[in-house]
Motif scaffolding. Sequence first.
Motif, PDB file in Angstrom:
ATOM      1  N   ASP A 138       0.851  -1.191   0.000  1.00 38.91           N
ATOM      2  CA  ASP A 138       0.000   0.000   0.000  1.00 38.91           C
ATOM      3  C   ASP A 138       0.889   1.244   0.000  1.00 38.91           C
ATOM      4  O   ASP A 138       1.861   1.322   0.762  1.00 38.91           O
ATOM      5  N   GLY A 139       0.555   2.200  -0.844  1.00 34.00           N
ATOM      6  CA  GLY A 139       1.348   3.421  -0.921  1.00 34.00           C
ATOM      7  C   GLY A 139       2.369   3.403  -2.028  1.00 34.00           C
ATOM      8  O   GLY A 139       2.890   4.463  -2.413  1.00 34.00           O
ATOM      9  N   GLY A 159      -6.504   5.907  -1.913  1.00 34.93           N
ATOM     10  CA  GLY A 159      -5.328   5.325  -1.288  1.00 34.93           C
ATOM     11  C   GLY A 159      -4.544   4.376  -2.165  1.00 34.93           C
ATOM     12  O   GLY A 159      -3.493   3.868  -1.744  1.00 34.93           O
ATOM     13  N   ARG A 160      -5.028   4.140  -3.394  1.00 38.55           N
ATOM     14  CA  ARG A 160      -4.308   3.259  -4.303  1.00 38.55           C
ATOM     15  C   ARG A 160      -3.649   4.094  -5.396  1.00 38.55           C
ATOM     16  O   ARG A 160      -4.320   4.780  -6.169  1.00 38.55           O
ATOM     17  N   ASN A 161      -2.330   4.056  -5.452  1.00 37.71           N
ATOM     18  CA  ASN A 161      -1.584   4.844  -6.425  1.00 37.71           C
ATOM     19  C   ASN A 161      -1.422   4.060  -7.730  1.00 37.71           C
ATOM     20  O   ASN A 161      -0.370   3.506  -8.025  1.00 37.71           O
ATOM     21  N   ILE A 162      -2.524   4.007  -8.490  1.00 36.70           N
ATOM     22  CA  ILE A 162      -2.527   3.280  -9.761  1.00 36.70           C
ATOM     23  C   ILE A 162      -2.756   4.287 -10.874  1.00 36.70           C
ATOM     24  O   ILE A 162      -3.809   4.926 -10.938  1.00 36.70           O
ATOM     25  N   PHE A 163      -1.778   4.448 -11.739  1.00 36.80           N
ATOM     26  CA  PHE A 163      -1.921   5.357 -12.867  1.00 36.80           C
ATOM     27  C   PHE A 163      -2.915   4.792 -13.878  1.00 36.80           C
ATOM     28  O   PHE A 163      -3.100   3.575 -13.958  1.00 36.80           O
ATOM     29  N   PRO A 164      -3.548   5.650 -14.682  1.00 34.22           N
ATOM     30  CA  PRO A 164      -4.404   5.144 -15.758  1.00 34.22           C
ATOM     31  C   PRO A 164      -3.595   4.269 -16.713  1.00 34.22           C
ATOM     32  O   PRO A 164      -2.399   4.508 -16.914  1.00 34.22           O
ATOM     33  N   PRO A 165      -4.210   3.250 -17.300  1.00 31.12           N
ATOM     34  CA  PRO A 165      -3.476   2.375 -18.229  1.00 31.12           C
ATOM     35  C   PRO A 165      -2.846   3.165 -19.367  1.00 31.12           C
ATOM     36  O   PRO A 165      -3.492   4.029 -19.967  1.00 31.12           O
ATOM     37  N   ALA A 166      -1.584   2.879 -19.642  1.00 34.24           N
ATOM     38  CA  ALA A 166      -0.880   3.557 -20.730  1.00 34.24           C
ATOM     39  C   ALA A 166      -1.175   2.858 -22.044  1.00 34.24           C
ATOM     40  O   ALA A 166      -0.915   1.669 -22.194  1.00 34.24           O
ATOM     41  N   VAL A 167      -1.729   3.606 -22.987  1.00 34.78           N
ATOM     42  CA  VAL A 167      -1.956   3.071 -24.328  1.00 34.78           C
ATOM     43  C   VAL A 167      -0.761   3.344 -25.239  1.00 34.78           C
ATOM     44  O   VAL A 167      -0.334   2.461 -25.976  1.00 34.78           O
TER      45      VAL A 167
END
Length: 356
Positions: free
Chosen positions: A79-80, A119-127
């Motif tokens: 997490d983080g 709280g979830r550091n997930i970037f948008p999917p890279a196309v």
Amino acid sequence: MGADNQFPVIQYVNEAGSLKQDEVKLHKEQLYQFYFMMVRARMMDKKCLNLQRQGRIGTYVQYEGQEAAQVGSALAVEDGDWMFPTYRDHAATMSFGHSLRNLFLYWKGRLEGSIPPEGRNIFPPAVPIASQLLHAAGAAWAEKKKNSDRVSIVYFGDGATSEGDFHEGLNFASVFHAPVVFFNQNNGYAISVPMEKQMKSKTIAQKGLAYDIPSLRIDGNDILAVYHETVKAVARARSGGGPTLIEAVTWRYGAHTTADDPSKYRDQQESEIRRKTTDPLLRVERLLKNQGWWKEEEKERMEAEITKEINQALKEAEKFKPADIDELFDHVFAEPVWPIEEQRKQHKRLSREGIQ
């Protein structure tokens, strides 16, 4: 020394489900967790494929066969930490805590699909291919400058290593000793081009040598190898040891996307053979059976639970109205600029005239 010998494929559990690393302690609960997460990812993938065939979502990108690589690596971060996926890495993001509802919304073309849970550091999917490597290196460097112990993990395919962004990302991370794990899923094909036609290198791992980055190859269908080796790389980054390049050798059963016909460039019998031999879920089943821990009823319970979860997420996603194409113009720049506004006006005019 040849690259194949310099970077042997690390394996913890072989295709027969036999443990190859004596120092690894097996835990029944952990193995069932790995298995549950992979079954969940595969069932989600199949559901999305069916929805695309029914016209309920747009073009879809499959990952079936790559579950061990994605799930095992995602469970190795904390997490983080930061995750930078491609359009094919939903098994990783859902294992890291992404909302199934939002994953459905992503494929339905809604902005909410790229928003992770709080709280979830997930970037948008890279196309765009390989652009996310630069983002991951930059985020990792920023965390380092803040004196935090947060780590980035970034996913990419073998084709991405032919892009300039791959080399720039590795070079930047190496120079600034950034805490980032570069996680490559080498399934042998970049769209319709086999690996041997896109590079002279025998391995992806050897590319890290030019940047003095510790590199290794792992069996990407062996979730124990993926998990334990990624844990080591993450721990190394977190403790100030800098970046690591991991090449997970795997295989994707399906097409590059639902708009692709893999039979034109790949022998599909190879996929059928691999389903019976190197499949990542089958390997854990065999390991559990060899340990005397396998219960068929447990598998049935898992599938029932997952089916319920997926159906509920889809029900919630389909409550959303179709996305307004006008939203395409809202998030290009922080403040409106005249070329974008002119395009917006043109779109509205064409819409009024019935021209799409």
